[in-house]
Design a protein around this motif. Structure first.
Motif, PDB file in Angstrom:
ATOM      1  N   VAL A   6       1.260  -0.776   0.017  1.00 28.42           N
ATOM      2  CA  VAL A   6       0.015  -0.098   0.292  1.00 28.42           C
ATOM      3  C   VAL A   6       1.414   1.697   0.127  1.00 28.42           C
ATOM      4  O   VAL A   6       2.039   0.752   0.286  1.00 28.42           O
ATOM      5  CB  VAL A   6      -0.655   0.170   1.635  1.00 28.42           C
ATOM      6  CG1 VAL A   6      -1.417  -1.296   1.261  1.00 28.42           C
ATOM      7  CG2 VAL A   6       0.024  -0.064   2.456  1.00 28.42           C
ATOM      8  N   TYR A   7       0.527   2.618  -0.535  1.00 29.84           N
ATOM      9  CA  TYR A   7       0.943   3.732   0.086  1.00 29.84           C
ATOM     10  C   TYR A   7       0.431   4.290   1.207  1.00 29.84           C
ATOM     11  O   TYR A   7      -1.430   4.780   0.829  1.00 29.84           O
ATOM     12  CB  TYR A   7       1.456   4.612  -1.245  1.00 29.84           C
ATOM     13  CG  TYR A   7       2.393   5.380  -1.203  1.00 29.84           C
ATOM     14  CD1 TYR A   7       3.375   5.717  -0.864  1.00 29.84           C
ATOM     15  CD2 TYR A   7       1.953   6.689  -0.759  1.00 29.84           C
ATOM     16  CE1 TYR A   7       4.958   6.319  -0.438  1.00 29.84           C
ATOM     17  CE2 TYR A   7       2.579   7.867  -0.798  1.00 29.84           C
ATOM     18  CZ  TYR A   7       3.808   7.696  -0.305  1.00 29.84           C
ATOM     19  OH  TYR A   7       4.989   8.482   0.188  1.00 29.84           O
ATOM     20  N   MET A   8       0.445   5.172   1.914  1.00 24.70           N
ATOM     21  CA  MET A   8       0.454   6.127   3.215  1.00 24.70           C
ATOM     22  C   MET A   8       1.452   7.458   2.887  1.00 24.70           C
ATOM     23  O   MET A   8       2.150   7.649   2.114  1.00 24.70           O
ATOM     24  CB  MET A   8       0.650   5.474   4.287  1.00 24.70           C
ATOM     25  CG  MET A   8       0.225   3.797   4.678  1.00 24.70           C
ATOM     26  SD  MET A   8      -1.181   3.536   5.335  1.00 24.70           S
ATOM     27  CE  MET A   8      -1.683   4.283   6.185  1.00 24.70           C
ATOM     28  N   PRO A   9       0.040   8.182   3.203  1.00 22.95           N
ATOM     29  CA  PRO A   9       0.636   9.735   3.170  1.00 22.95           C
ATOM     30  C   PRO A   9       2.435   9.960   3.863  1.00 22.95           C
ATOM     31  O   PRO A   9       2.191   9.574   4.968  1.00 22.95           O
ATOM     32  CB  PRO A   9      -0.451  10.128   3.954  1.00 22.95           C
ATOM     33  CG  PRO A   9      -1.430   9.756   3.762  1.00 22.95           C
ATOM     34  CD  PRO A   9      -0.986   8.253   4.079  1.00 22.95           C
ATOM     35  N   MET A  10       3.036  11.039   3.701  1.00 19.30           N
ATOM     36  CA  MET A  10       4.127  10.768   3.834  1.00 19.30           C
ATOM     37  C   MET A  10       4.271  12.166   5.343  1.00 19.30           C
ATOM     38  O   MET A  10       4.958  12.101   6.081  1.00 19.30           O
ATOM     39  CB  MET A  10       5.285  11.366   2.880  1.00 19.30           C
ATOM     40  CG  MET A  10       4.963  12.824   2.755  1.00 19.30           C
ATOM     41  SD  MET A  10       6.664  13.924   2.039  1.00 19.30           S
ATOM     42  CE  MET A  10       6.706  13.195   0.024  1.00 19.30           C
ATOM     43  N   PHE A  11       2.796  12.891   5.615  1.00 19.76           N
ATOM     44  CA  PHE A  11       2.878  13.671   6.354  1.00 19.76           C
ATOM     45  C   PHE A  11       2.047  12.771   7.834  1.00 19.76           C
ATOM     46  O   PHE A  11       0.892  12.069   7.669  1.00 19.76           O
ATOM     47  CB  PHE A  11       2.523  14.819   5.777  1.00 19.76           C
ATOM     48  CG  PHE A  11       2.820  15.668   5.258  1.00 19.76           C
ATOM     49  CD1 PHE A  11       4.699  15.921   5.442  1.00 19.76           C
ATOM     50  CD2 PHE A  11       2.359  15.995   3.768  1.00 19.76           C
ATOM     51  CE1 PHE A  11       5.096  16.724   4.606  1.00 19.76           C
ATOM     52  CE2 PHE A  11       3.246  16.232   2.786  1.00 19.76           C
ATOM     53  CZ  PHE A  11       4.215  17.250   3.228  1.00 19.76           C
ATOM     54  N   ARG A  45       7.319  11.503   7.999  1.00 22.30           N
ATOM     55  CA  ARG A  45       7.101  10.511   8.511  1.00 22.30           C
ATOM     56  C   ARG A  45       8.540  10.081   8.517  1.00 22.30           C
ATOM     57  O   ARG A  45       9.267   9.879   8.120  1.00 22.30           O
ATOM     58  CB  ARG A  45       6.571   8.987   7.847  1.00 22.30           C
ATOM     59  CG  ARG A  45       7.007   9.238   5.703  1.00 22.30           C
ATOM     60  CD  ARG A  45       6.229   7.695   5.561  1.00 22.30           C
ATOM     61  NE  ARG A  45       7.061   8.025   4.135  1.00 22.30           N
ATOM     62  CZ  ARG A  45       6.025   7.753   3.377  1.00 22.30           C
ATOM     63  NH1 ARG A  45       5.323   8.132   3.239  1.00 22.30           N
ATOM     64  NH2 ARG A  45       6.950   8.135   1.900  1.00 22.30           N
ATOM     65  N   LEU A  69      -0.033   6.543  11.556  1.00 26.47           N
ATOM     66  CA  LEU A  69      -0.683   6.572  10.340  1.00 26.47           C
ATOM     67  C   LEU A  69      -1.665   4.699   9.625  1.00 26.47           C
ATOM     68  O   LEU A  69      -3.201   4.976   9.475  1.00 26.47           O
ATOM     69  CB  LEU A  69      -0.393   6.421   8.800  1.00 26.47           C
ATOM     70  CG  LEU A  69       0.344   8.208   8.907  1.00 26.47           C
ATOM     71  CD1 LEU A  69       1.686   8.113   7.935  1.00 26.47           C
ATOM     72  CD2 LEU A  69      -0.842   9.137   8.456  1.00 26.47           C
ATOM     73  N   PHE A  87      -5.687   3.760   9.909  1.00 31.62           N
ATOM     74  CA  PHE A  87      -6.170   3.418   9.143  1.00 31.62           C
ATOM     75  C   PHE A  87      -6.762   2.855   9.190  1.00 31.62           C
ATOM     76  O   PHE A  87      -7.636   1.684   8.392  1.00 31.62           O
ATOM     77  CB  PHE A  87      -4.734   3.047   7.516  1.00 31.62           C
ATOM     78  CG  PHE A  87      -5.554   1.913   6.366  1.00 31.62           C
ATOM     79  CD1 PHE A  87      -6.857   2.474   5.473  1.00 31.62           C
ATOM     80  CD2 PHE A  87      -4.596   1.702   5.695  1.00 31.62           C
ATOM     81  CE1 PHE A  87      -6.848   1.840   4.662  1.00 31.62           C
ATOM     82  CE2 PHE A  87      -4.400   0.443   4.654  1.00 31.62           C
ATOM     83  CZ  PHE A  87      -5.753   1.209   3.780  1.00 31.62           C
ATOM     84  N   TRP A  92       6.617   0.172   0.895  1.00 31.67           N
ATOM     85  CA  TRP A  92       8.346   1.045   0.446  1.00 31.67           C
ATOM     86  C   TRP A  92       8.487   2.743   0.493  1.00 31.67           C
ATOM     87  O   TRP A  92       7.379   3.240  -0.739  1.00 31.67           O
ATOM     88  CB  TRP A  92       8.147   0.462  -1.062  1.00 31.67           C
ATOM     89  CG  TRP A  92       8.998  -1.039  -1.046  1.00 31.67           C
ATOM     90  CD1 TRP A  92       7.928  -2.024  -1.382  1.00 31.67           C
ATOM     91  CD2 TRP A  92       9.704  -2.247  -0.411  1.00 31.67           C
ATOM     92  NE1 TRP A  92       8.570  -3.385  -0.755  1.00 31.67           N
ATOM     93  CE2 TRP A  92       9.589  -3.346  -0.520  1.00 31.67           C
ATOM     94  CE3 TRP A  92      11.127  -1.480  -0.264  1.00 31.67           C
ATOM     95  CZ2 TRP A  92      10.054  -4.239   0.197  1.00 31.67           C
ATOM     96  CZ3 TRP A  92      12.202  -2.730  -0.071  1.00 31.67           C
ATOM     97  CH2 TRP A  92      11.854  -3.927  -0.355  1.00 31.67           C
TER      98      TRP A  92
END
Lengths: 479, 479
Positions: B70-75, B113, B119, B123, B141
């Motif tokens: 998956v991809y999560m926000p960087m903030f 992050r 995060l 989620f 990643w």
């Protein structure tokens, strides 16, 4: 069950409210989840798997042209961002600034990269000395941040994923050649893999990238007739090289500035994938990009032997090189069908006791809902053929849609009427003056999408001002 | 030529100054370039290609265990970071803060992050409702930022690349099982692919991850006898679940907290690869991770037919499945040899007019410098065998080094003397009291590396305090 309830509520119809339909699909196909971070999205497994396939395919194509991957810092010191005047003007208003590190206030603000031209230029100025060091053909896969006020999943978000290629060349010709080469890589990828036909062309000066000499683009047409800029390739000439002093000594030992390009494609393209192919049942993925290409769904799965047979079919499909899965959950077949449709899986393979008796299965195409009875002796082979047919049919349908929604206007009245009444691209001649471009935008909200690579002419004059026309332009309302 | 000059300056000898040797190697093997951004590194093509191979191999292993990306926000909004008390205490002092977006000051600071537990928890609290939604086995990643004061390429930098897996389970047992499973994935990957032997064990409470119930680690021993923590796997129990209210309804319709894990491995491991295998000629890459496994180098390349033959050999190696390249540049063979050695390419294949007469080539192993004359009729096959031999020999040598530099101490005096005189791991019993752990660190600068998975005992008491011993601990000076 909370989950079952969620899916059976029908999604908004595309014709009723296209924007709401889009939002429903990205949520219900579980591509994206909203996050606690304003304007940032969470890409869920089904969404990220599409991005992984895009990466795999594009990365292979890049590497075939000699490109190598690198990784640059995510921060840009303010002074570095300011080195190229047009570039900083274009980006400074929409960047996020880091001002504190740990417990201390930083002496110089760092922006979170909105794009990395300045970092690559600084890097190139350190590692390029001689003509032997050229060309440099670097790319990176990363996330970038642009502080947008109104955001939509994939289409416009504060943070998004992309690749950005940055190259340095000895001559202007080589840089121009690379700019066009990468535009063609994008166009071929979109058409062959995503089944999205695109219009290739050059951006007007008004629409070009901040700091670029020229910007090329591929423009796709969504189901609602709006345009989506789907990938861009920029030729910087030696502008950045002069600002960053990137020089090499040529064969005669003379110092020369390098010529640079950059090119990028982002998760935005997933928005295009949804809006070009989707329908009122959800997503419709072209087989070549679909993370799951075939879902095997057992009918009367409690009857003896059905689950075993379904599992056998799944293995047969995998053996044929198909990305297949078995839905062996305890949901009803009808429920599984609508889930497979919502997720856009190109085919489902139904197998029940009656099919078993006849040594057959039923393949249902997601794109047309056509049912095909297939002998189990040739299941893998037939499924492969059907997937290829779906791929080319989806492209043909999208191509037809693009052509049917591309109009020509010879007078400005005709242009305004077409833009107002017919969603799509409108072709019209243009004098090249930004004043006419601005007037069109003000009058119609349509923007210049590109000056296509074509000899086509619709007349001698610019219908807006009456002066001699220089070029044909595709106009359209855009995402 | 600037470039030639750079390489012929010999690098610092490992025995003379190991830290300088390391810096020389990362620069001269062109893995990394320093950037204008304090504490951040640029990963160059040869460095990034190693990371890509690490990603490919680990990602495959993760997916085999059911993990999805998956991809999560960087903030992370400050309020979200603060939800778990221990976690925020551990990370807040070393994060970078975004305080401005575009032209406006943010109402709430966002941290870039440093890790994404908060995060993922947020989620999970949205998407987990029922026991049917479990387990969730997600990974991403990405890059993370930790505001370090003193930095070194790969080993410690303000920004680095990694993967972070985050899972949620119905039971404590399942979470513990997953924690150990992923530790084993890391250990097997390090040993089989990177040829780096590791010690597996549990961290003491003092050294565990901020917010974790327990942390497991793999510890590797560098050439200089210092330890490097190379991958960690954490069991959070239900601590985060309680802070973030992540609950599911079980089969009896009772609300339960989930049990979570996280596990990560970063570009730091490239530092281990360099410091475990490298020598005074540069990098030494195990064949299974090397981006280029064989470099074909023509001798007397201007003589008729030599270049053609060299190119033919390169194709033969590729046909055998070897990642081969041809160095057809106009540099001297000697220069090419040292370049291939510096870059750590496992074998070079030399071919000249005399070899051609005899239908042979010379294969030179990077690890031992052994020269092997090989008939061209069996070049691919023999090269493959030699690469496999290099892989296992490199592991055996590293394993021997680890064993030779692992000592035991039964008294505290013996311990202190060993730490002072013999770089490596020192095993000693421990009472479990943090006071003794702190005393050891103060007296010797050695830290507890892990409590290994073993029944081994070196006595009944803690040599520091004399109280009953609870466990064996590996101690060492660490990076």
């Amino acid at each position: 069950m909370a989950k079952e309830k969620k899916l059976v509520e029908s999604i908004t119809s595309m014709n009723e409210d296209f924007a709401q339909w889009y939002t429903d699909v990205v949520k219900k196909a579980e591509l994206v989840e909203y996050s606690n971070v304003k304007g940032c999205m969470i890409i869920r497994p089904d969404g990220y798997a599409i991005w992984e396939n895009i990466q795999k395919e594009l990365d292979r194509r890049f590497k075939e042209t000699g490109v190598e991957n690198v990784y640059m810092p995510m921060f840009i010191p303010e002074s570095l961002l300011q080195k190229e005047k047009d570039h900083v003007e274009g980006f400074a208003p929409e960047v996020a600034w880091v001002t504190q590190g740990g417990l201390e206030t930083l002496q110089e603000r760092l922006c979170v990269r909105p794009t990395s031209e300045t970092l690559f230029c600084d890097f190139y100025s350190r590692i390029i000395q001689s003509h032997r060091d050229l060309p440099k053909l670097y790319n990176q896969w990363c996330s970038v941040v642009r502080w947008e006020k109104t955001t939509r999943p994939f289409l416009r978000s504060a943070e998004f994923l992309w690749q950005e290629g940055h190259t340095a060349h000895a001559t202007a010709e080589e840089a121009e050649e690379r700019t066009i080469q990468m535009l063609n890589v994008y166009a071929d990828f979109c058409e062959e893999i995503l089944a999205i036909p695109v219009v290739k062309g050059k951006k007007t000066d008004k629409e070009k990238f901040a700091g670029a000499h020229s910007t090329y683009t591929i423009e796709a047409l969504m189901h609602d007739g709006k345009a989506l800029q789907s990938g861009t390739s920029h030729n910087f000439g030696d502008g950045f090289a002069r600002a960053f002093e990137i020089q090499y000594s040529d064969k005669e030992n003379q110092l020369q500035y390098v010529h640079q390009t950059s090119w990028g494609l982002s998760t935005r393209i997933i928005g295009a994938l949804i809006m070009v192919h989707g329908d009122d049942s959800g997503l419709k993925l072209p087989p070549r990009i679909a993370p799951v290409q075939a879902m095997v769904i057992p009918i009367s799965q409690r009857k003896e032997g059905v689950m075993e047979k379904a599992s056998e079919l799944c293995d047969m499909l995998k053996a044929a090189g198909i990305r297949a899965k078995l839905d062996g959950s305890d949901k009803s077949p009808g429920w599984k069908f609508s889930e497979q449709e919502m997720r856009g899986i190109p085919i489902r393979v139904e197998i029940g006791p009656k099919d078993m008796e006849q040594n057959q299965a039923v393949i249902v195409r997601r794109d047309t809902r056509e049912k095909l009875v297939v002998s189990l002796d040739e299941l893998g082979e037939r499924a492969l053929q059907i997937l290829e047919t779906i791929q080319s049919d989806m492209f043909a349908r999208a191509k037809e849609h693009l052509e049917m929604h591309t109009y020509s206007a010879e007078t400005y009245e005709e242009f305004k009427q077409t833009v107002a009444e017919k969603p799509g691209f409108v072709k019209m001649m243009w004098c090249g003056d930004e004043a006419c471009e601005l007037k069109i935008k003000e009058d119609t909200t349509a923007t210049s999408r590109c000056m296509p690579f074509t000899d086509e002419s619709l007349g001698e004059v610019c219908p807006v001002c009456g002066r001699p026309a220089k070029t044909l332009v595709y106009w359209g309302k855009a995402y």
